[in-house]
Structures are given as C-alpha cells and as structure tokens.
Design a protein around this motif. Structure first.
Motif, PDB file in Angstrom:
ATOM      1  N   ASP A   1       0.837  -1.199   0.000  1.00  0.00           N
ATOM      2  CA  ASP A   1       0.000   0.000   0.000  1.00  0.00           C
ATOM      3  C   ASP A   1       0.876   1.255   0.000  1.00  0.00           C
ATOM      4  OD1 ASP A   1      -1.326   2.340   1.182  1.00  0.00           O
ATOM      5  OD2 ASP A   1      -2.997   1.023   1.650  1.00  0.00           O
ATOM      6  N   LEU A   2       1.842   1.322   0.915  1.00  0.00           N
ATOM      7  CA  LEU A   2       2.666   2.520   1.064  1.00  0.00           C
ATOM      8  C   LEU A   2       3.462   2.832  -0.190  1.00  0.00           C
ATOM      9  CD1 LEU A   2       4.045   1.999   4.693  1.00  0.00           C
ATOM     10  CD2 LEU A   2       2.162   3.493   3.978  1.00  0.00           C
ATOM     11  N   MET A   3       3.986   1.780  -0.853  1.00  0.00           N
ATOM     12  CA  MET A   3       4.840   2.026  -2.010  1.00  0.00           C
ATOM     13  C   MET A   3       4.074   2.614  -3.194  1.00  0.00           C
ATOM     14  SD  MET A   3       5.615  -1.743  -3.686  1.00  0.00           S
ATOM     15  CE  MET A   3       6.232  -2.463  -2.170  1.00  0.00           C
ATOM     16  N   MET A   4       2.758   2.485  -3.181  1.00  0.00           N
ATOM     17  CA  MET A   4       1.948   3.043  -4.256  1.00  0.00           C
ATOM     18  C   MET A   4       1.579   4.508  -4.010  1.00  0.00           C
ATOM     19  SD  MET A   4       1.634   0.745  -6.522  1.00  0.00           S
ATOM     20  CE  MET A   4       3.071  -0.264  -6.208  1.00  0.00           C
ATOM     21  N   ARG A   5       1.923   5.026  -2.851  1.00  0.00           N
ATOM     22  CA  ARG A   5       1.553   6.395  -2.492  1.00  0.00           C
ATOM     23  C   ARG A   5       2.765   7.312  -2.681  1.00  0.00           C
ATOM     24  NH1 ARG A   5      -3.196   6.467   0.946  1.00  0.00           N
ATOM     25  NH2 ARG A   5      -3.825   4.352   1.548  1.00  0.00           N
ATOM     26  N   GLU A   6       2.663   8.238  -3.591  1.00  0.00           N
ATOM     27  CA  GLU A   6       3.780   9.131  -3.893  1.00  0.00           C
ATOM     28  C   GLU A   6       4.046  10.141  -2.784  1.00  0.00           C
ATOM     29  OE1 GLU A   6       3.006  10.950  -7.620  1.00  0.00           O
ATOM     30  OE2 GLU A   6       3.348   9.106  -8.788  1.00  0.00           O
ATOM     31  N   ASN A   7       3.100  10.324  -1.884  1.00  0.00           N
ATOM     32  CA  ASN A   7       3.239  11.322  -0.822  1.00  0.00           C
ATOM     33  C   ASN A   7       3.543  10.687   0.532  1.00  0.00           C
ATOM     34  OD1 ASN A   7       0.683  10.175  -0.793  1.00  0.00           O
ATOM     35  ND2 ASN A   7      -0.339  12.041  -0.090  1.00  0.00           N
ATOM     36  N   VAL A   8       4.048   9.454   0.533  1.00  0.00           N
ATOM     37  CA  VAL A   8       4.451   8.769   1.762  1.00  0.00           C
ATOM     38  C   VAL A   8       5.949   8.516   1.717  1.00  0.00           C
ATOM     39  CG1 VAL A   8       4.269   6.647   3.118  1.00  0.00           C
ATOM     40  CG2 VAL A   8       2.205   7.695   2.159  1.00  0.00           C
ATOM     41  N   TYR A   9       6.641   8.893   2.795  1.00  0.00           N
ATOM     42  CA  TYR A   9       8.098   8.762   2.854  1.00  0.00           C
ATOM     43  C   TYR A   9       8.486   7.914   4.066  1.00  0.00           C
ATOM     44  CZ  TYR A   9       7.783  12.565  -0.474  1.00  0.00           C
ATOM     45  OH  TYR A   9       7.463  13.321  -1.573  1.00  0.00           O
TER      46      TYR A   9
ATOM     47  N   LEU B   1      15.620  -6.874   5.801  1.00  0.00           N
ATOM     48  CA  LEU B   1      16.070  -6.638   4.438  1.00  0.00           C
ATOM     49  C   LEU B   1      17.015  -7.721   3.928  1.00  0.00           C
ATOM     50  CD1 LEU B   1      15.817  -4.849   2.017  1.00  0.00           C
ATOM     51  CD2 LEU B   1      17.574  -3.346   2.972  1.00  0.00           C
ATOM     52  N   SER B   2      18.077  -8.007   4.655  1.00  0.00           N
ATOM     53  CA  SER B   2      19.027  -9.011   4.176  1.00  0.00           C
ATOM     54  C   SER B   2      18.390 -10.400   4.164  1.00  0.00           C
ATOM     55  CB  SER B   2      20.289  -9.014   5.042  1.00  0.00           C
ATOM     56  OG  SER B   2      19.983  -9.346   6.378  1.00  0.00           O
ATOM     57  N   CYS B   3      17.509 -10.658   5.127  1.00  0.00           N
ATOM     58  CA  CYS B   3      16.852 -11.971   5.183  1.00  0.00           C
ATOM     59  C   CYS B   3      15.896 -12.165   4.008  1.00  0.00           C
ATOM     60  CB  CYS B   3      16.101 -12.124   6.503  1.00  0.00           C
ATOM     61  SG  CYS B   3      17.154 -12.109   7.966  1.00  0.00           S
TER      62      CYS B   3
ATOM     63  N   VAL C   1       8.775  -5.494  -2.916  1.00  0.00           N
ATOM     64  CA  VAL C   1       8.927  -5.283  -1.479  1.00  0.00           C
ATOM     65  C   VAL C   1      10.393  -5.094  -1.117  1.00  0.00           C
ATOM     66  CG1 VAL C   1       8.810  -6.458   0.757  1.00  0.00           C
ATOM     67  CG2 VAL C   1       6.798  -6.388  -0.721  1.00  0.00           C
ATOM     68  N   VAL C   2      11.259  -5.949  -1.626  1.00  0.00           N
ATOM     69  CA  VAL C   2      12.689  -5.840  -1.318  1.00  0.00           C
ATOM     70  C   VAL C   2      13.254  -4.524  -1.843  1.00  0.00           C
ATOM     71  CG1 VAL C   2      14.966  -6.828  -1.784  1.00  0.00           C
ATOM     72  CG2 VAL C   2      13.074  -8.324  -1.133  1.00  0.00           C
ATOM     73  N   ASP C   3      12.876  -4.155  -3.052  1.00  0.00           N
ATOM     74  CA  ASP C   3      13.339  -2.889  -3.614  1.00  0.00           C
ATOM     75  C   ASP C   3      12.856  -1.710  -2.780  1.00  0.00           C
ATOM     76  OD1 ASP C   3      14.637  -4.205  -5.650  1.00  0.00           O
ATOM     77  OD2 ASP C   3      13.080  -3.844  -7.148  1.00  0.00           O
ATOM     78  N   TYR C   4      11.610  -1.777  -2.334  1.00  0.00           N
ATOM     79  CA  TYR C   4      11.032  -0.686  -1.551  1.00  0.00           C
ATOM     80  C   TYR C   4      11.740  -0.541  -0.201  1.00  0.00           C
ATOM     81  CZ  TYR C   4       7.400   2.221   0.634  1.00  0.00           C
ATOM     82  OH  TYR C   4       6.715   3.228   1.268  1.00  0.00           O
ATOM     83  N   LEU C   5      11.969  -1.663   0.473  1.00  0.00           N
ATOM     84  CA  LEU C   5      12.670  -1.617   1.759  1.00  0.00           C
ATOM     85  C   LEU C   5      14.072  -1.025   1.599  1.00  0.00           C
ATOM     86  CD1 LEU C   5      11.676  -5.063   3.312  1.00  0.00           C
ATOM     87  CD2 LEU C   5      10.962  -2.815   4.119  1.00  0.00           C
ATOM     88  N   SER C   6      14.689  -1.298   0.464  1.00  0.00           N
ATOM     89  CA  SER C   6      16.042  -0.786   0.211  1.00  0.00           C
ATOM     90  C   SER C   6      16.062   0.731   0.056  1.00  0.00           C
ATOM     91  CB  SER C   6      16.624  -1.423  -1.061  1.00  0.00           C
ATOM     92  OG  SER C   6      16.682  -2.830  -0.951  1.00  0.00           O
ATOM     93  N   GLU C   7      14.900   1.320  -0.210  1.00  0.00           N
ATOM     94  CA  GLU C   7      14.816   2.757  -0.449  1.00  0.00           C
ATOM     95  C   GLU C   7      14.457   3.557   0.807  1.00  0.00           C
ATOM     96  OE1 GLU C   7      11.887   3.031  -3.472  1.00  0.00           O
ATOM     97  OE2 GLU C   7      13.158   2.166  -5.047  1.00  0.00           O
TER      98      GLU C   7
END
Length: 245
Positions: free
Chosen positions: A49-57, A68-70, A120-126
């Motif tokens: 949900d969060l990754m689809m929202r451009e106004n959430v940081y 992340l590593s797991c 999900v992994v890409d998003y967590l990395s950001e």
C-alpha cells in the motif's frame, strides 16, 4: 498537511482507520518512522500500500533493517525449513529477526508472487535513515529511534544506521536548539514511566493512560504501543494535533 506515524507493526486495519481520521489525501504528506512490519498480519499489505503512495516517505526502523538481508536471501524461494543453503551469518540473522517477530513477515512474504517480492525488497532498500522537514514554521528531525552518540558538531549523515534505529534518546534532554526531534521506537508509556518513577509500569498487552503522543523538551515521541496493548498514533506537524486508532 504533514503527518508522522511510526511502529504500525503490521496493523493494516488500524492504519487504514487512522488515515480516514486524518482525511489523508494527495495534498498531504506522511512520514512513516519505521517498524511497519513484524506484529500483526498485514505487514506485506502495508508495504504494498505505502509504495503506491507518492506522498508517503518511509524511514527505516530496526525491523526493516533486520528483514532486508533476510528477505533478499529468501528471494531464492527455498522453503523456510530448508536451511541447508544458509551460512552461519545468515542463520544468525534469521534467528535474530525471528526473535523480534519476523516469522509472521516471512509467512506473508512467501505468500506474495515473485513480482511482489521483488517490489517489497526494492522498496525496503529505499527507506531513508532520517528526514528533515519544516511545518508550521518549525524545523523537525525525523528518525526511528533516536540519535545515539549525539554531538552538536556532528552532521546527521555522519551517524551509522545503528545509531538511529536501536537506541532511544534521553527524553529529558533537548538535543537541538532550533529543531524538534520526532521519534518512534520506544513506547510512550515507557518514556513516562522512566521520567516519573512513581508511575506503576503497565504490563504488555493492556492499555495505559500514557499511550498518547509525548511532547516535551524538544521531543515528539509517537509510538503509542500498538503492539503492546496501546494505540496507533499520528501527529500533524503543522499544529501538533494528535490522532489515534
């Protein structure tokens, strides 16, 4: 309007309810100060949900850091019971993450399709280490836990990630003369109990009258203990209004 939430801990329904109370829309901005996952059953749903929202940081917390590593390792899609491909370091990381609630997140991650797992992994990395924002004519520093080994002469970029995600600040100390430090991580009931020894500690799993946003000495603490019987909270930085679910 600019809002902050922290430590959602997989509680997707409470998060959705809180956004409705905020009347959150595309003109607003939301900062999520870590620990989105590991707790309720909606951690992956929250991330998607969060990754689809451009106004959430999002700002990273210790649960995302542990995950992340797991999750990168789990992308190879071996079964959770098959640890033959793990080296000792990864086994230790998995065990440490499991000890703080990672089992539920692993199960949710495995239920995703391959594309969603990669997202999900890409998003967590950001996730960022910290944010600095201005709202209501004031300056704010947003981190997950605090600023360990704080020095007035040290730039925020100079801190190691562990100094920002694992140790609570001293809530009786003002860190910045011209900025307010906004944190999650430590439940506000624990902050109040520490600052006032006359307060009887509230057992985990039960609500406390101190499950409310803490504002004092240049601090705004917003983890109101959703995972220990408390509430999910948000603060609107423009006017310091608190919201709860």
């Amino acid at each position: 309007m600019i809002y902050c939430i922290s430590d959602i801990r997989g509680e997707y329904e409470r998060f959705s309810s809180l956004l409705k109370k905020l009347h959150f829309n595309s003109r607003d901005t939301l900062y999520v100060l870590g620990n989105v996952i590991d707790g309720g059953e909606g951690g992956m749903k929250l991330l998607l949900d969060l990754m689809m929202r451009e106004n959430v940081y999002p700002v990273i917390g210790e649960h995302e850091y542990a995950a992340l590593s797991c999750l990168k390792w789990l992308m190879n899609d071996v079964t959770h019971s098959d640890v033959s491909g793990m080296d000792s370091d990864m086994m230790q990381r998995m065990a440490e993450w499991a000890a703080i609630g990672g089992q539920q997140t692993i199960a949710e991650f495995r239920a995703l399709d391959e594309e969603q797992r990669e997202m999900v992994v890409d998003y967590l990395s950001e996730f960022s280490l910290y944010e600095e924002v201005k709202a209501g004519g004031k300056q704010f520093v947003l981190v997950h836990a605090g600023i360990n080994n704080f020095s007035e002469d040290k730039d925020l970029d100079e801190y190691d990630i562990r100094e920002l995600i694992t140790a609570a600040p001293d809530y009786s100390r003002t860190y910045f003369a011209d900025k307010t430090l906004v944190t999650g991580h430590t439940p506000t009931r624990r902050i109040c109990e520490e600052l006032n020894p006359l307060i009887d500690p509230t057992p985990d799993g039960t609500p406390s009258p101190y499950d409310k946003i803490f504002i004092e000495s240049g601090h705004v603490a917003i983890n109101c203990g959703v995972d220990i019987g408390g509430r999910l909270a948000a603060v609107r930085l423009d006017d310091m209004t608190a919201f709860y679910a």
